[in-house]
Structure formats: structure tokens, C-alpha cells
Design a protein around this motif. Structure first.
Motif, PDB file in Angstrom:
ATOM      1  N   VAL A  99      17.196 -41.829   7.736  1.00 43.89           N
ATOM      2  CA  VAL A  99      16.527 -41.008   8.663  1.00 43.89           C
ATOM      3  C   VAL A  99      15.635 -41.207   9.516  1.00 43.89           C
ATOM      4  CG1 VAL A  99      15.306 -38.595   8.226  1.00 43.89           C
ATOM      5  CG2 VAL A  99      17.012 -39.379   6.265  1.00 43.89           C
ATOM      6  N   SER A 100      15.285 -40.816  10.750  1.00 42.16           N
ATOM      7  CA  SER A 100      14.540 -41.077  11.702  1.00 42.16           C
ATOM      8  C   SER A 100      13.166 -40.519  11.496  1.00 42.16           C
ATOM      9  CB  SER A 100      14.867 -40.400  13.103  1.00 42.16           C
ATOM     10  OG  SER A 100      14.139 -40.318  14.090  1.00 42.16           O
ATOM     11  N   ARG A 101      12.176 -41.428  11.610  1.00 39.29           N
ATOM     12  CA  ARG A 101      10.647 -40.922  11.584  1.00 39.29           C
ATOM     13  C   ARG A 101      10.424 -39.758  12.518  1.00 39.29           C
ATOM     14  NH1 ARG A 101       9.518 -46.504  10.405  1.00 39.29           N
ATOM     15  NH2 ARG A 101       8.877 -46.779   8.615  1.00 39.29           N
ATOM     16  N   LYS A 102      11.003 -39.694  13.457  1.00 40.73           N
ATOM     17  CA  LYS A 102      10.874 -38.677  14.384  1.00 40.73           C
ATOM     18  C   LYS A 102      11.516 -37.360  14.437  1.00 40.73           C
ATOM     19  CE  LYS A 102       9.325 -42.041  18.136  1.00 40.73           C
ATOM     20  NZ  LYS A 102       9.893 -43.467  17.797  1.00 40.73           N
ATOM     21  N   ASP A 203      12.666 -46.331  12.269  1.00 37.73           N
ATOM     22  CA  ASP A 203      12.676 -45.725  13.712  1.00 37.73           C
ATOM     23  C   ASP A 203      13.889 -46.089  14.403  1.00 37.73           C
ATOM     24  OD1 ASP A 203       9.901 -45.720  13.458  1.00 37.73           O
ATOM     25  OD2 ASP A 203       9.474 -47.870  13.956  1.00 37.73           O
ATOM     26  N   SER A 204      14.806 -44.981  14.238  1.00 32.82           N
ATOM     27  CA  SER A 204      15.960 -45.027  14.290  1.00 32.82           C
ATOM     28  C   SER A 204      16.612 -45.479  15.951  1.00 32.82           C
ATOM     29  CB  SER A 204      16.683 -43.603  14.207  1.00 32.82           C
ATOM     30  OG  SER A 204      16.327 -42.685  14.803  1.00 32.82           O
ATOM     31  N   GLU A 205      15.729 -45.168  17.012  1.00 33.34           N
ATOM     32  CA  GLU A 205      16.150 -45.698  18.110  1.00 33.34           C
ATOM     33  C   GLU A 205      16.416 -47.074  18.192  1.00 33.34           C
ATOM     34  OE1 GLU A 205      13.429 -44.031  17.218  1.00 33.34           O
ATOM     35  OE2 GLU A 205      11.809 -44.780  17.884  1.00 33.34           O
ATOM     36  N   GLU A 206      15.212 -47.651  17.688  1.00 31.74           N
ATOM     37  CA  GLU A 206      15.140 -49.365  17.613  1.00 31.74           C
ATOM     38  C   GLU A 206      16.481 -49.751  16.797  1.00 31.74           C
ATOM     39  OE1 GLU A 206      13.787 -52.221  17.602  1.00 31.74           O
ATOM     40  OE2 GLU A 206      13.780 -52.883  15.897  1.00 31.74           O
TER      41      GLU A 206
END
Ligand code: GDP
Ligand code: IMO
Ligand code: MG
Length: 423
Positions: A99-102, A203-206
Motif C-alpha cells: 500500500v502506498s504511504r501517499k 513509497d509506491s512510486e519508488e
């Protein structure tokens, strides 16, 4: 490697969940990029039907990772129930679901605000799913929201309390009669947050960009449909996120030049749940038959879906905005045996024939112009190959491909995973 993108071209419920499940075998990662538990994505295989809300539709495959991106809004209470529904299927979601932190958190008061806002609108209501989607995205863009990453901070409940208190005064402002027990809702919410925290927050984008560098393939899964997009849909009768292709870039953190194929899913007819204009809607027996045979009831709310003919003006618009490279046509089996078919190819717009979707598609401005086709009679649901298709279905497909100038690469002939014909 590149990201392929799958999204709905109509008003949602096109069959995205089914096709993501079918395509997952070709991908390392499935990533949801927007929406929340307003979505209901149905998958059927081995005689079992599953409805997913926030969890990506790749979850039943052993090999693939499933990412909930930053563009998604998560209700811990609904999410935990969804996880519990998976318990009997031996899915290691602590390893396979990240899950993305954002991503933003839907609070109990967001749900109440959704209900209060809808009640205050009376007949003009959006017909929202009442899952708190609008208020949560409002807090996101208003820069007040709570994100998944915040739940890892020791003082997050202080931020929560301040926001919930503000929401309570907003609920009062609406002056509508909404009964609720916030203490009870909060107890359930806090318990669900603790369970949610057992999952990996990343940090899903990373993660996704690194995966691309490592040669992994990604399928981005959309929710809702293009005509429910906050910018390009039938505003204000839309959802609160970008459901169209650009939403995958902002909702996952992948750059536009990383996107390769854009799979556009549509039903062989059209449906819509909730309020708002729908030019090709049928109010007669034909529409009722579509609803009955197609089992057109919302996967989330159980509400009947409004039904009508395929609208090529709207479909052309959706293909254009999304840059669709391949089409997938769903539910042709539902139309088998209809006397004839109609497809809207243009609108009569205040007395003039137009082929683009105008700003206002209310019935007083727009009358659909139809082309009539003979309908196929054979049962499609047992077919396994395109060579078995009746002549009328082939003609329908050829007409749509010529009008849209995009190939139809999958024809779905039933809800099951196996009822999928690749062309
Ligand atoms: P999504 O939100 O786009 O994933 O779609 P939904 O799951 O809300 O709605 C699609 C419905 O149609 C579900 O009940 C599916 O099981 C069903 N379905 C999908 N494809 C087909 C098909 O080709 N034929 C039939 N008869 N049903 C289908
Ligand atoms: P999937 O992903 C169909 C509709 C609601 C309402 C409007 C706004 O299963 O295709 P919201 O709760 O988002 O504020 O509601 O959007 N809607 C959907 N209709 N399928 C969906 O998702 C939908 N998600 C929202 O009915 O008209
Ligand atoms: Mg659905």
C-alpha cells in the motif's frame, strides 16, 4: 519495461475486474491508481464469484504483486472486511499486497459527510455510493487529508480528532436528519487501522519505477469509467478522481512516456448507476431485458443499473481522451436473441447533427441518431474461438472497429475467466 493501462470507457462496471484477472498472467505487478471502495470489480472462476473493492484484481494469482497506489482512497473498515473475505482462499496478502504511504484514508466522518451532502441535495443528488469518496478527495485537494503514511506516526490520532471534529460541525451545517453513533464507528475504525497496519506501507512510486528498471511488467487497473472522470465525465454526476489515462500517471507516479498499451473496456451496450444524463437510455422492455439478462445490479450498492444502447459518440470521446490502443468488448452474450440492435453514431444537438460529445448532454439538447443492425441469435457463452462467431456478431465488431479505428482484441462471452476470446 513499460506500464500497460486498463480502464473503463463508459460509466463503470464494464468488466474491468474480469479482464485484469485474465491478463494478470502476463504481468509481474498489478497496480490500482484511483478510486476507492466505490468500485466493485467482479471476478469469476472455479465456480466462485469474488467482488473486490480496493484490492487490485490480480490478487488471486500466485505470482504477481498487487499495489494500491497513491491515487486511491482507502477505508480501513471496508478494506479489512475485504481481506477477511480472502482468508478462505489461502492468499498471502501480507507478502503480495502493498500500500502506498501517499494514499488517503477515508474516515468515518467522510462517509457521514457524503450522506449529509447527498441528503441535502434532494432530487439533485449525485447518487453516490455513500462510501465517503467525494469528501475524502475534497480533503486531499484541500490539503487536510490523512494519509496512510500518517498512520505510522505516534500522534496521528490528534490530527484525526481535529479533522473529525471539523467534519462534525460541517455535518451540522447541512441541517439534515442523519442518525449516527460516532463512538461506535470510531471503535470499528481504529480497530481496522491496526489490522491495516499489518500490511506493508511503501513509497509506491519508488517501488514501481525501480520495478520498471528491473525489467518487470506492470498493469495499471482503473476503477469507475471515463464518463465518471472528474474533469471529462458528465459533471457534476461523476466521481471525484481522474478515471482516465492521466490518472494512472498521477495515481502511481509513473511518467507518461512509460505507458505503452491502453486497454479500453466497454460493454456491447451501455449501463449507468446513479444520477446524470444518459442519452441512449432505454425505458422500454428492451432496456428491462438487458438489465435482467445482464444481471445489471450494482456490485457495491445492489442498485439496478440503467441500461441502453451503445453510444459511439461517447465511446469515441473516451477512446480519444485515453489514447486507447486496444479495445475489449464485454457482454455481447447478453444481447443474443434480441430482435435487432441499435448503435448511436451521432447526436442531433439542438437541430444539428454532431459526432463529438458536447458540453451538455441533457435530453433537452441531445437526441441520439441510431444505426440498426440484425442481432445474433446463437448462445455465445460456450464459444471458445472467434471462428464460431455468428455472422451478425462479426458484422457488429467490424462496424465498431471501423467507426473507432481501434482493434477489438478481446470479446468476452460470459462472466467466467474462461469465457474470454482473444482475437
Ligand atoms: P467492473 O466494475 O468494471 O469490474 O465490472 P463489475 O464487476 O461491476 O460488473 C461487470 C458484471 O458483468 C459482473 O457481474 C461480471 O461478472 C459480469 N461480466 C463481465 N463480463 C461479462 C460477459 O462477457 N458476459 C456476461 N454475461 N457477464 C459479464
Ligand atoms: P467500478 O470501478 C459504476 C458512480 C456512482 C455515482 C457516481 C459518484 O465498479 O466500475 P461516488 O461514490 O464515487 O461519489 O459516486 O459514480 N460510481 C460508479 N458506478 N461503477 C463504479 O465503479 C462506480 N463508482 C462510482 O453510482 O453515480
Ligand atoms: Mg463495478
Amino acid at each position: 519495461m513499460a506500464v500497460d493501462l486498463l480502464l473503463g470507457l463508459q460509466w463503470g462496471d464494464e468488466g474491468k475486474g474480469k479482464i485484469v484477472d485474465v491478463l494478470t498472467a502476463n504481468y509481474d505487478i498489478i497496480a490500482r491508481f484511483q478510486g476507492g471502495p466505490n468500485a466493485g470489480h467482479t471476478l469469476e472462476f472455479d465456480g466462485i464469484k469474488h467482488v473486490l473493492r480496493t484490492i487490485p484484481s490480480g490478487i488471486f494469482h500466485k505470482k504477481s504483486m498487487n499495489v494500491i497506489g497513491n491515487g486511491v482512497v482507502i477505508d480501513p473498515v471496508v478494506f479489512v472486511k475485504e481481506l477477511e473475505g480472502l482468508d478462505q482462499f489461502d492468499i498471502d496478502y501480507k507478502a503480495k499486497l502493498i500500500v502506498s504511504r501517499k494514499a488517503h484514508v477515508i474516515l468515518p466522518t467522510h462517509r457521514l459527510l457524503d450522506a449529509a451532502s447527498e441528503a441535502s441535495k434532494g432530487k439533485a443528488k449525485i447518487g453516490s455510493t455513500l462510501k465517503g469518496i467525494g469528501p475524502t478527495y475534497m480533503d486531499k485537494t484541500g490539503r487536510n487529508g490523512i494519509r496512510i503514511g500518517d498512520l505510522e506516526l505516534p500522534n496521528w490520532k490528534e490530527k484525526y480528532r481535529a479533522l473529525a471534529t471539523k467534519h462534525e460541525s460541517m455535518i451540522e451545517f447541512y441541517k439534515v436528519d442523519i442518525q449516527y453513533d460516532l463512538d461506535e464507528m470510531e471503535a470499528e475504525f481504529f480497530e481496522a487501522v491496526e489490522r491495516l497496519k499489518e500490511l506493508q506501507f511503501i513509497d509506491s512510486e519508488e517501488y514501481l519505477n525501480q520495478a520498471l528498471k528491473d525489467g518487470k511488467s506492470i498493469l495499471a487497473e482503473g476503477a469507475q469509467g471515463s464518463l465518471l472522470d472528474i474533469d471529462f465525465g458528465t459533471y457534476p454526476f461523476v466521481t471525484s478522481s481522474n478515471t482516465t489515462a492521466s490518472g494512472a500517471c498521477t495515481g502511481l507516479g509513473v511518467a507518461p512516456n512509460k505507458i505503452k498499451e491502453v486497454y479500453g473496456i466497454f460493454k456491447a451496450y451501455t449501463t449507468r448507476v446513479g444520477s446524470g444524463p444518459f442519452p441512449t437510455e432505454l425505458f422500454d422492455n428492451v432496456g428491462a431485458e438487458m438489465a435482467k439478462i445482464g444481471r445489471e445490479f450494482g456490485a457495491v450498492t445492489g442498485r439496478p443499473r440503467r441500461c441502453g444502447w451503445l453510444d459511439l459518440v461517447a465511446l469515441r470521446y473516451a477512446c480519444e481522451i485515453n489514447g486507447v490502443t486496444q479495445l475489449m468488448m464485454m457482454k455481447g452474450d447478453v444481447l443474443s436473441g434480441f430482435d435487432s440492435l441499435e448503435v448511436c453514431t451521432a447526436y442531433n444537438y439542438n437541430g444539428k447533427e454532431i459526432k463529438h460529445l458536447p458540453y451538455n448532454i441533457e435530453p433537452e439538447n441531445v437526441t441520439p441518431i441510431y444505426t440498426k443492425f440484425p442481432c445474433w441469435k446463437d448462445d455465445l457463452t460456450k464459444m471458445t474461438n472467434e471462428s464460431q462467431f455468428p455472422k451478425e456478431l462479426n458484422e457488429y465488431i467490424a462496424f465498431l472497429e471501423a467507426e473507432l479505428e481501434i482493434p477489438i482484441k478481446i470479446v468476452s462471452v460470459g462472466p467466467d475467466r474462461t469465457q474470454t476470446i482473444h482475437r
